[in-house]
Design a protein around this motif. Structure first.
Motif, PDB file in Angstrom:
ATOM      1  N   ARG A  67       0.842  -1.193   0.000  1.00 15.96           N
ATOM      2  CA  ARG A  67       0.000   0.000   0.000  1.00 15.96           C
ATOM      3  C   ARG A  67       0.879   1.245   0.000  1.00 15.96           C
ATOM      4  NH1 ARG A  67      -5.087  -0.144   0.718  1.00 15.96           N
ATOM      5  NH2 ARG A  67      -4.948  -2.205   1.717  1.00 15.96           N
ATOM      6  N   GLN A  69       2.053   4.459   1.123  1.00 12.77           N
ATOM      7  CA  GLN A  69       1.912   5.213   2.368  1.00 12.77           C
ATOM      8  C   GLN A  69       2.040   6.724   2.128  1.00 12.77           C
ATOM      9  OE1 GLN A  69       4.735   4.093   5.355  1.00 12.77           O
ATOM     10  NE2 GLN A  69       4.091   5.629   6.812  1.00 12.77           N
ATOM     11  N   ASP A  89       3.881   1.177   2.598  1.00  9.88           N
ATOM     12  CA  ASP A  89       3.577   0.964   4.017  1.00  9.88           C
ATOM     13  C   ASP A  89       4.576  -0.027   4.619  1.00  9.88           C
ATOM     14  OD1 ASP A  89       2.458   0.756   6.475  1.00  9.88           O
ATOM     15  OD2 ASP A  89       0.432   0.291   5.788  1.00  9.88           O
ATOM     16  N   GLU A 284      -3.693   3.796  -1.680  1.00 15.77           N
ATOM     17  CA  GLU A 284      -4.054   2.821  -2.693  1.00 15.77           C
ATOM     18  C   GLU A 284      -3.096   1.634  -2.663  1.00 15.77           C
ATOM     19  OE1 GLU A 284      -4.209   4.708  -6.459  1.00 15.77           O
ATOM     20  OE2 GLU A 284      -6.045   5.826  -6.038  1.00 15.77           O
ATOM     21  N   TRP A 285      -3.619   0.483  -3.106  1.00 15.13           N
ATOM     22  CA  TRP A 285      -2.810  -0.728  -3.160  1.00 15.13           C
ATOM     23  C   TRP A 285      -2.055  -0.756  -4.478  1.00 15.13           C
ATOM     24  CZ3 TRP A 285      -1.386  -4.193   0.346  1.00 15.13           C
ATOM     25  CH2 TRP A 285      -0.802  -5.377  -0.085  1.00 15.13           C
TER      26      TRP A 285
END
Length: 383
Positions: A67, A69, A89, A284-285
């Motif tokens: 994800r 960050q 992340d 967002e991923w």
């Protein structure tokens, strides 16, 4: 009975013929204009060659799934090569570090149990000189394993501190930018700078401690080797310590993998240039290998043009061509660097008809310096 045209019918026919004769010049003129318009689209301007300014571009893609960050750049922002443009992340890395710490605690407990078992076996089986020799050898071996475990624990703490330092550095940079824009107060900026400084000091201390522990481990290993030179370790001791050694090696490899994963969290600009495309937002991923943003060098490195066979035969490498913009602005003259040996497909932007592909010989012309990346240009032989 033969049909005879009436006077009214004859008058209507004559009127129709007069109208057709009057309209014929207008129809012919409209058809001529349409033909000229079509030819104007089908043929390039006299003496001109359609071209496009080509610049180096590079996409920034995450090496692993994660994800997003933080995104540290904006659209149309200039960046330098190596600059951190986004960060994934780090919660997964933190979780794995915690798991590695739990595994170290389990190894410590297992080592203590093995040590007690070996001491008990030594008291029961060794006598006299053999007891003293075996106990000393086991003591030295235990010291080596203890130093190795201490170094491994410090390595875990060091990698965790490095991960936290990476996150704090990125956040401090972002807070500094927001502070410069007047969006947050100076105390918040100072707080993050203070935390980054503290983490840097912690990393430095752990690095020094790890170096000291590795030196102690090497010293203990040397003492163990010198205790019985040329003598193999007792088979009983080897059997007892073999599982522990393999688990320690496996844990070291696990820490190396975690450290490598932590380094992949920071996404850096591969080239210097301008951000022309943003395809992600914080939260967002991101899928590994999928471009998150594109960076384009604002200085085109070459001009690509495409010509038919009739024009190709009139051009030679190193021949100078005049470079013009679509509005006729002269940019200068540049030499032809290369000509393709066979026809290739034109870029879609240069097609006259968007639904029909076109082909031609590719010319590579040196860039002058005033072009805009992706700009459509016109080339013509120098007078």
């Amino acid at each position: 009975m033969v049909w005879q045209p009436t006077r009214a019918t004859s008058s209507w026919s004559q009127s129709l013929r007069r109208r057709l004769r009057a309209a014929t010049p207008l129809v012919v003129w409209l058809l001529a204009v349409a033909a000229l318009f079509w030819l104007g689209r089908a043929l390039p301007p006299t003496g001109s060659i359609r071209a496009i300014a080509d610049a180096r571009s590079s996409a920034v893609s995450p090496p692993v799934d994660g994800r997003v960050q933080t995104l540290l750049v904006n659209l149309h922002q200039d960046v330098e090569a190596g600059t951190v443009v986004a960060r994934l992340d780090d919660r997964d890395v933190r979780l794995r570090l915690n798991q590695a710490g739990f595994e170290l605690e389990r190894l410590r407990a297992d080592m203590a149990r093995e040590e007690l078992d070996r001491q008990q076996d030594a008291r029961n089986s060794a006598t006299g000189h053999e007891l003293e020799s075996g106990a000393e050898q086991r003591r030295l071996a235990t010291a080596v394993e203890t130093f190795q475990l201490a170094a491994l624990t410090t390595r875990t703490q060091l990698e965790e501190a490095r991960v936290r330092l990476q996150g704090a550095a990125v956040e401090a940079e972002r807070q500094s930018q927001l502070g410069g824009q007047g969006m947050i107060g100076q105390p918040e900026v100072v707080r993050w700078e203070t935390e980054r400084g503290a983490l840097q000091k912690r990393v430095s201390e752990l690095e020094n401690l790890l170096a000291e522990q590795r030196a102690r481990t090497e010293t203990a290993q040397q003492r163990l080797r010198d205790f019985a030179p040329g003598q193999p370790t007792s088979p009983a001791l080897d059997v007892a310590l073999a599982p522990m050694r393999w688990r320690l090696k496996d844990q070291e490899a696990q820490l190396e993998r975690i450290a490598h994963a932590a380094q992949q969290l920071d996404l850096r600009a591969p080239i210097s240039g301008r951000v022309v495309d943003l395809r992600c937002h914080p939260g967002e991923w991101a899928i590994a290998g999928t471009p998150l943003l594109t960076i384009v060098d604002p200085r085109p490195r070459r001009i690509r043009a495409y010509v038919p066979e009739s024009v190709r035969s009139t051009l030679q490498p190193e021949q100078n061509l005049r470079v013009q913009r679509q509005d006729g602005t002269e940019l200068g003259a540049a030499p032809i660097l290369s000509i393709s040996p066979s026809v290739v497909q034109l870029p879609e932007r240069l097609w006259r008809d968007p639904s029909q592909a076109e082909w031609g010989y590719e010319l590579v012309v040196a860039a002058i310096g005033g072009e805009i990346p992706g700009e459509r240009l016109l080339l013509a032989p120098s007078k």
